[in-house]
Design a protein around this motif. Structure first.
Motif, short mmCIF file in Angstrom:
data_model
loop_
_atom_site.label_atom_id
_atom_site.label_comp_id
_atom_site.label_asym_id
_atom_site.label_seq_id
_atom_site.Cartn_x
_atom_site.Cartn_y
_atom_site.Cartn_z
N GLY A 231 -75.60 38.35 -96.77
CA GLY A 231 -76.27 38.43 -95.49
C GLY A 231 -77.58 37.65 -95.51
N SER A 232 -78.17 37.53 -94.32
CA SER A 232 -79.45 36.86 -94.17
C SER A 232 -80.27 37.64 -93.15
CB SER A 232 -79.25 35.42 -93.68
OG SER A 232 -78.71 35.43 -92.38
N PHE A 233 -81.49 37.20 -92.91
CA PHE A 233 -82.33 37.85 -91.89
C PHE A 233 -81.62 37.86 -90.55
CE2 PHE A 233 -85.39 37.64 -88.45
CZ PHE A 233 -86.21 38.72 -88.72
N ASN A 234 -80.99 36.74 -90.21
CA ASN A 234 -80.31 36.65 -88.92
C ASN A 234 -79.21 37.68 -88.77
OD1 ASN A 234 -81.33 33.88 -89.83
ND2 ASN A 234 -81.03 33.56 -87.64
N THR A 235 -78.41 37.86 -89.80
CA THR A 235 -77.29 38.79 -89.70
C THR A 235 -77.70 40.23 -89.88
OG1 THR A 235 -76.82 38.44 -92.06
CG2 THR A 235 -75.65 37.05 -90.49
N ARG A 236 -78.86 40.47 -90.48
CA ARG A 236 -79.34 41.85 -90.66
C ARG A 236 -80.07 42.36 -89.41
NH1 ARG A 236 -80.65 40.00 -95.88
NH2 ARG A 236 -82.80 39.61 -95.20
N GLU A 237 -80.88 41.52 -88.81
CA GLU A 237 -81.77 41.97 -87.74
C GLU A 237 -81.21 41.80 -86.34
OE1 GLU A 237 -84.58 43.62 -88.21
OE2 GLU A 237 -84.11 43.51 -90.36
N PHE A 238 -80.14 41.03 -86.17
CA PHE A 238 -79.63 40.77 -84.83
C PHE A 238 -78.20 41.25 -84.63
CE2 PHE A 238 -82.99 37.65 -85.60
CZ PHE A 238 -83.80 37.88 -84.49
N PHE A 239 -77.69 42.06 -85.58
CA PHE A 239 -76.38 42.70 -85.43
C PHE A 239 -76.54 44.19 -85.64
CE2 PHE A 239 -75.04 38.37 -86.38
CZ PHE A 239 -73.96 38.20 -85.53
N HIS A 240 -76.00 44.99 -84.72
CA HIS A 240 -76.12 46.45 -84.84
C HIS A 240 -75.07 47.04 -85.78
CE1 HIS A 240 -72.74 46.47 -82.07
NE2 HIS A 240 -73.45 45.76 -81.21
N GLY A 241 -73.97 46.35 -86.00
CA GLY A 241 -72.97 46.82 -86.95
C GLY A 241 -72.00 47.84 -86.40
N ALA A 242 -72.15 48.25 -85.14
CA ALA A 242 -71.24 49.24 -84.56
C ALA A 242 -69.96 48.56 -84.07
CB ALA A 242 -71.92 49.97 -83.41
N THR A 243 -68.88 49.32 -84.04
CA THR A 243 -67.61 48.79 -83.58
C THR A 243 -67.59 48.71 -82.06
OG1 THR A 243 -66.57 50.97 -83.44
CG2 THR A 243 -66.46 49.82 -85.56
N ALA A 244 -66.63 47.95 -81.54
CA ALA A 244 -66.49 47.82 -80.09
C ALA A 244 -66.18 49.17 -79.44
CB ALA A 244 -65.39 46.81 -79.77
N GLN A 245 -65.44 50.01 -80.15
CA GLN A 245 -65.12 51.34 -79.61
C GLN A 245 -66.37 52.20 -79.47
OE1 GLN A 245 -62.42 53.63 -82.03
NE2 GLN A 245 -61.82 54.95 -80.35
N VAL A 246 -67.25 52.13 -80.46
CA VAL A 246 -68.51 52.88 -80.39
C VAL A 246 -69.35 52.39 -79.21
CG1 VAL A 246 -70.72 53.27 -81.56
CG2 VAL A 246 -68.57 53.46 -82.83
N MET A 247 -69.40 51.09 -79.01
CA MET A 247 -70.18 50.53 -77.91
C MET A 247 -69.62 50.93 -76.56
SD MET A 247 -72.74 49.08 -79.29
CE MET A 247 -73.40 48.17 -77.91
N ARG A 248 -68.32 51.13 -76.48
CA ARG A 248 -67.73 51.55 -75.21
C ARG A 248 -67.99 53.02 -74.92
NH1 ARG A 248 -63.30 48.37 -77.01
NH2 ARG A 248 -62.27 50.26 -77.74
N LYS A 249 -67.98 53.85 -75.97
CA LYS A 249 -68.10 55.30 -75.77
C LYS A 249 -69.54 55.78 -75.71
CE LYS A 249 -63.64 56.54 -77.82
NZ LYS A 249 -62.94 57.32 -78.88
N THR A 250 -70.47 55.03 -76.28
CA THR A 250 -71.85 55.48 -76.31
C THR A 250 -72.45 55.69 -74.92
OG1 THR A 250 -72.23 54.44 -78.47
CG2 THR A 250 -74.17 54.95 -77.15
N PRO A 251 -72.25 54.77 -73.95
CA PRO A 251 -72.80 55.03 -72.62
C PRO A 251 -72.29 56.32 -71.99
CG PRO A 251 -72.13 52.75 -72.81
CD PRO A 251 -71.61 53.44 -74.03
N LEU A 252 -71.02 56.64 -72.21
CA LEU A 252 -70.48 57.89 -71.68
C LEU A 252 -71.16 59.09 -72.33
CD1 LEU A 252 -66.67 56.98 -71.68
CD2 LEU A 252 -68.29 56.86 -69.76
N ALA A 253 -71.38 58.99 -73.64
CA ALA A 253 -71.99 60.10 -74.37
C ALA A 253 -73.44 60.32 -73.95
CB ALA A 253 -71.92 59.82 -75.88
N PHE A 254 -74.23 59.24 -73.88
CA PHE A 254 -75.64 59.47 -73.55
C PHE A 254 -75.83 59.85 -72.09
CE2 PHE A 254 -76.21 54.76 -72.62
CZ PHE A 254 -76.77 54.88 -71.36
N GLN A 255 -74.95 59.38 -71.20
CA GLN A 255 -75.07 59.80 -69.80
C GLN A 255 -74.74 61.29 -69.64
OE1 GLN A 255 -73.85 56.79 -66.59
NE2 GLN A 255 -72.75 56.05 -68.38
#
Length: 312
Positions: A231-255
């Motif tokens: 890895g590098s600074f670019n890949t560590r600091e600008f990627f959250h590492g979560a899966t696409a499924q997590v990104m889809r479900k998170t808005p439903l959860a926090f709402q």
């Protein structure tokens, strides 16, 4: 972007403390301040601001040099936040100390002046914090007035729920009942504006393309490798590492946690005049707002990610 826990804690805790102080200031100016919950509200807000400040230091590479941030106040919203935050903390802490030590008539006489300073101070701090992100034009998810609106409304909503919770716990059920309607209305409004930003961001399209990022003018450009073994600074600091499924479900959860469940609980409290429901609403909303702030950072797509499309 990669969400930093320290910044998530800082913005969420400080925002709630600001909302708590605004509620106290408005009720004081309206000559309807809390009786039993006055000191708990003041000291809770002060301690939350201190805790938020401590959390923010964990985001610094060299905490001992943090004072240098104020030097860029002419051009940096972060520098302006660094100036406004201690001033607001001094205002909240000074009010808490004054209300604790002064005689009741003297403390009451000074309260309107303090309240009149708290409201613009809180609004200015929300604006400075939100503009740190809203001014970054190349991050499309942030560069919009809704960023400022959401920081302000989420802080107000959480402050109202926190004030009702402290009123209920302090035995000041009359004060808790008086802010129930405002808590419901502000939470619903915050949900509406946050929903607007979610819909807007879902429709965004990157202004850059893989062709413009790499300089390869082929019709179709696909990254097959990160281009390095580690890895590098670019890949560590600008990627959250979560899966696409997590990104889809998170808005439903926090709402659900930040808005849906608290609204149901607050409606129940309003209908039944049951103070014990307030802490449940506060806990649910606090968890939801932490998740919301994580998603706020994770959803932001830095343009450099068009080049570093895949971490592995």
């Amino acid at each position: 972007m990669k969400p930093a826990l320290s910044i998530i804690l800082f913005t969420t805790i400080a925002g709630t403390a600001q909302g708590l102080m605004v509620v106290l200031a408005v009720t004081t100016l309206a000559n309807q301040p809390p009786v039993e919950a006055l000191l708990p509200m003041l000291w809770t807000a002060t301690c939350m601001l201190v805790l938020a400040l401590v959390a923010s230091f964990f985001h610094l590479g060299h905490p001992m040099r943090a004072w240098r941030a104020v030097l860029m106040w002419r051009t940096s919203w972060m520098s302006r936040e660094v100036i406004v935050l201690p001033a607001f903390m001094a205002l909240a802490g000074g009010w808490a100390v004054w209300a604790t030590l002064a005689e009741p008539p003297t403390a009451a006489a000074a309260a309107p002046w303090l309240a009149a300073l708290v409201i613009p101070g809180a609004l200015l701090l929300w604006y400075c914090t939100a503009m740190i992100y809203a001014c970054i034009r190349f991050v499309q998810e942030w560069a919009h007035p809704l960023t400022v609106v959401n920081y302000t409304l989420l802080g107000l909503a959480s402050g109202l729920v926190a004030s009702g919770t402290l009123g209920a716990l302090a035995g000041d059920s009359a004060f808790a009942s008086s802010v129930t309607g405002w808590s419901i209305a502000t939470t619903a409004l915050a949900w509406f504006t946050r929903g607007l930003s979610l819909r807007r961001n879902a429709r965004l399209k990157p202004k850059s393309t893989p062709q413009s990022a790499t300089g390869i003018q082929a019709a179709r450009v696909v990254q097959k490798s990160m281009g390095m073994t580690g890895g590098s600074f670019n890949t560590r600091e600008f990627f959250h590492g979560a899966t696409a499924q997590v990104m889809r479900k998170t808005p439903l959860a926090f709402q659900a946690l930040a808005f849906g469940i608290p609204l149901l609980l607050l409606g129940w409290a309003w209908a039944t005049s049951s103070p014990p429901i307030w802490p449940l609403a506060f806990v649910s909303q606090a968890a939801g707002l932490l998740l919301e702030r994580w998603f706020f950072f994770a959803q932001a797509r830095h343009p450099q990610n068009i080049y570093y499309q895949a971490v592995s």
